[in-house]
Design an enzyme around this catalytic site. Sequence first.
Site, short mmCIF file in Angstrom:
data_model
loop_
_atom_site.label_atom_id
_atom_site.label_comp_id
_atom_site.label_asym_id
_atom_site.label_seq_id
_atom_site.Cartn_x
_atom_site.Cartn_y
_atom_site.Cartn_z
N LYS A 90 23.81 -22.57 -15.82
CA LYS A 90 23.62 -22.06 -17.19
C LYS A 90 22.12 -21.91 -17.40
CE LYS A 90 25.05 -22.42 -21.94
NZ LYS A 90 24.07 -21.37 -22.19
N CYS A 127 -10.81 -48.14 -11.86
CA CYS A 127 -11.47 -49.40 -12.14
C CYS A 127 -12.18 -49.83 -10.88
CB CYS A 127 -10.40 -50.43 -12.52
SG CYS A 127 -10.98 -52.12 -12.40
N LYS A 164 27.04 -29.13 -20.22
CA LYS A 164 25.60 -29.28 -20.48
C LYS A 164 25.00 -30.51 -19.78
CE LYS A 164 23.73 -26.91 -23.38
NZ LYS A 164 23.93 -26.41 -24.72
N GLU A 200 28.60 -21.47 -12.09
CA GLU A 200 27.26 -20.87 -12.01
C GLU A 200 26.32 -21.68 -12.87
OE1 GLU A 200 28.66 -17.18 -13.54
OE2 GLU A 200 27.72 -17.48 -15.49
N TYR A 249 3.96 1.45 -1.11
CA TYR A 249 4.58 1.52 -2.43
C TYR A 249 3.61 2.17 -3.42
CZ TYR A 249 7.09 0.23 -6.67
OH TYR A 249 7.76 0.28 -7.86
N SER A 304 29.80 -17.03 -27.83
CA SER A 304 29.11 -18.19 -27.26
C SER A 304 30.12 -18.97 -26.44
CB SER A 304 28.52 -19.04 -28.37
OG SER A 304 29.49 -19.26 -29.37
N LEU A 305 29.66 -19.99 -25.76
CA LEU A 305 30.54 -20.81 -24.94
C LEU A 305 30.75 -22.15 -25.61
CD1 LEU A 305 29.05 -20.22 -21.37
CD2 LEU A 305 31.19 -19.30 -22.29
N GLU A 338 20.92 -13.18 -18.59
CA GLU A 338 19.90 -13.98 -19.25
C GLU A 338 18.51 -13.49 -18.85
OE1 GLU A 338 21.67 -16.29 -20.93
OE2 GLU A 338 20.31 -17.92 -21.45
N ALA A 353 0.83 -1.21 0.00
CA ALA A 353 0.00 0.00 0.00
C ALA A 353 0.87 1.26 0.00
CB ALA A 353 -0.92 -0.01 1.22
O1 JCF Z 1 23.94 -18.85 -18.44
C1 JCF Z 1 25.04 -18.49 -18.05
N1 JCF Z 1 25.32 -18.56 -16.78
C2 JCF Z 1 26.08 -17.96 -18.99
C3 JCF Z 1 25.89 -18.03 -20.37
C4 JCF Z 1 27.22 -17.36 -18.46
C5 JCF Z 1 28.18 -16.85 -19.33
O2 JCF Z 1 29.26 -16.28 -18.85
C6 JCF Z 1 28.03 -16.91 -20.72
C7 JCF Z 1 26.86 -17.52 -21.24
C8 JCF Z 1 26.72 -17.55 -22.61
C9 JCF Z 1 27.72 -17.02 -23.42
N2 JCF Z 1 28.98 -16.38 -21.51
C10 JCF Z 1 28.85 -16.43 -22.84
C11 JCF Z 1 29.90 -15.88 -23.66
#
Ligand code: JCF
Length: 711
Positions: A126, A454, A327, A124, A37, A83-84, A184, A35
């Site tokens: 993904k 049944c 992955k 960390e 806020y 990309s990774l 992300e 409220a």
């Molecule tokens: O999802 C992630 N934690 C993650 C994705 C972390 C990263 O440092 C990334 C990534 C995707 C591409 N670094 C790149 C270059």
Amino acid sequence: MSREDDKARMTQLVALLNQYNHEYHVLDQPTVSDAEYDRLYRELQRLEAASPELRRPDTPTLRVGAAPLPSFASVVHAVPMLSLNNAFSDMEQIDPAQRHAELFQFDERVRKTLGVERVRYAAEPKFDGLAISLLYRNGVFEQAATRGDGVSGENVTENVRTIRSLPLRLLGEQVPEVLEVRGEVLMLRDDFERLNQQQAAVGDKPFANPRNAAAGSLRQLDSRITASRRLSFFAYSVARVEGMARPGTHSAEMNWLASFGFPLAPADLRPVLEGIDAVAAFYEQIMERRAGLPYDIDGVVYKVDSRAEQDVLGFVSRAPRFAIAHKFPAEEATTLVEAIEAQVGRTGAITPVARLKPVFVGGVTVTNATLHNEDEVVRKDVRVGDTVVVRRAGDVIPEVVSVVLEKRPMKEVAGADLFSAALEPVESPWRLPAQCPVCGSHVVKPEGEAIARCTGGLFCSAQRKQAVIHFASRRAMDIEGLGEKLVDQLVELGWVKSLVDLYRLKVEDLAGMERMGDKSARNLVDAIEASKNTTLPRFLFGLGIRNVGESTARDLARYFGDIRALFPVRNDGEDSDELALARLNDRLLAVPDVGPIVARSVMDFFCEPLNVAVVNDLIEAGVHWPAEAAPVVAADSPVAGKTFVLTGTLPTLGRDAAKALIEAAGGKVSGSVSGKTHFVVAGAEAGSKLEKAQALGVTILDEAALLALLG
Ligand code: JCF
């Protein structure tokens, strides 16, 4: 108020609201009420409406979205979005070094280049979302761009601005002139479920998974739609800093971002680990936790923690050499539905199961997936021949997530001419069978329940093992020596098809079984024989009627006396089946603690002629019990089915004695007074229950009046 005052107040309100927003959406620790806020938010809205030219670029009122764009502008990334490289694991391997061979190779290359024994890695999750790059100038959010081809992406600033957990202004006194943060955008599983329910409610197509929902929401040209979608953001790297020193490690840099107000994965999901063995162990730990996380992740990312070491390692083509994405096995795959079958579980629950063309998903080959229940099949409209998305998350049973409608086999509608040719699906929608596919008994699905069952009970072989084990158990027929293993064998051998077959087993037959000598065979037959001499409550309990436990079985025995009184039979062939059932229902409801659900279960059981046949066969085979002492003919008693509440101390009757008398006459005793209470029996020092009874106008009895009523 002067213009200067207004301006100062607006600055103050924006700072306060942004701080409260961070406390609520990032820290999960609000310090003010909703409220409060809202009150400040409305004050800011009023001031902005009065002086639009004073509207600040970091105002939270812009989070609701802006007018639709004709298209997204293109943004060239100042630092390319790479990309990774991926590492996959073979979870069939036992030895961790073999299982994670690609990961160990990565570590070996890193150690060799750096010339060290052991490397510190920052780990960390993904995130399974969309990569995004955020630009802050002098602490104010300025631009958001998608990854695109890595060199240039789309300007999605107004969409990203609607993400509640995103800082519109960096927190803290000292901020860099330029800060580019990568992370992300994703949708939490809860928000995804809610969105799909909303989609269904308005007849829109549901999204297949949170990632697609996040992508669809982020790519709206109308950011007001994005604002309604509840996206989240998690930061994972720093791409560019100007005008301020950067911390020397990735982990410190992440904490630095947190201090500016960025949301990150929780600290226990991004540890710094010493050496690759610790990294491999972390992977397996996260894999276990994966299904319980609030968002989808598709692996773990490891980065060399030291930025100096990162610089030594550098980049190869379009990926850093200092980081790798480890992955998880994919949780979703598409395959073909070859058949849909109704499976009968041990409790009679009917579950539709899709038989699939074998597909590798979640680390194993899957050939069956559950469709949960009839409503789910209808909702997803899964048909034989369909291509479906199958999901296997963790150790959860694989399930059919959705149908790929574009791939549904179609045929021309009969009679359509060349010009109006229309197509219809080859297969019609799936229907729950009316008969149990195992035993042919009726399938019932109670109103308001999702699970069909049944009614075959003892007769249904899918339920037989369970039924026999329960029948033989100590608190039922108490057949010593007839355990689970033995029952399994007897049912599998086909020797026990119905409970009554137990009483036909011969010593000679049993003695020939595995791990069974003459003596134990004889003991078993003796125990089975001895079980014929039982009691009605044990027998009723042993039948395994849904919702009928030991105490309900005792009550049923006492109230009905004769098991045949539980069979729904017409009187003299004069009345109808409905009438016979209604009469039975009334009598069941007169039994203490029997409500509509138990009554329904009992009637479902005895309405199935096959169950009645089993009961009669057992009696025929010699199962017997002493007659119940004076069965209560509940329906004939003046207090039958009436609810009593006892309160205070009665002059002569104890509480238990009063209760027994009432129940013997067909009444029920309940603990609390409500609109459904018929009588309150009040003794000395009756308290609040008496007051409540008076307030509700319930008839109040003393002990003498109770005894008179009971006759
Ligand atoms: O999802 C992630 N934690 C993650 C994705 C972390 C990263 O440092 C990334 C990534 C995707 C591409 N670094 C790149 C270059």
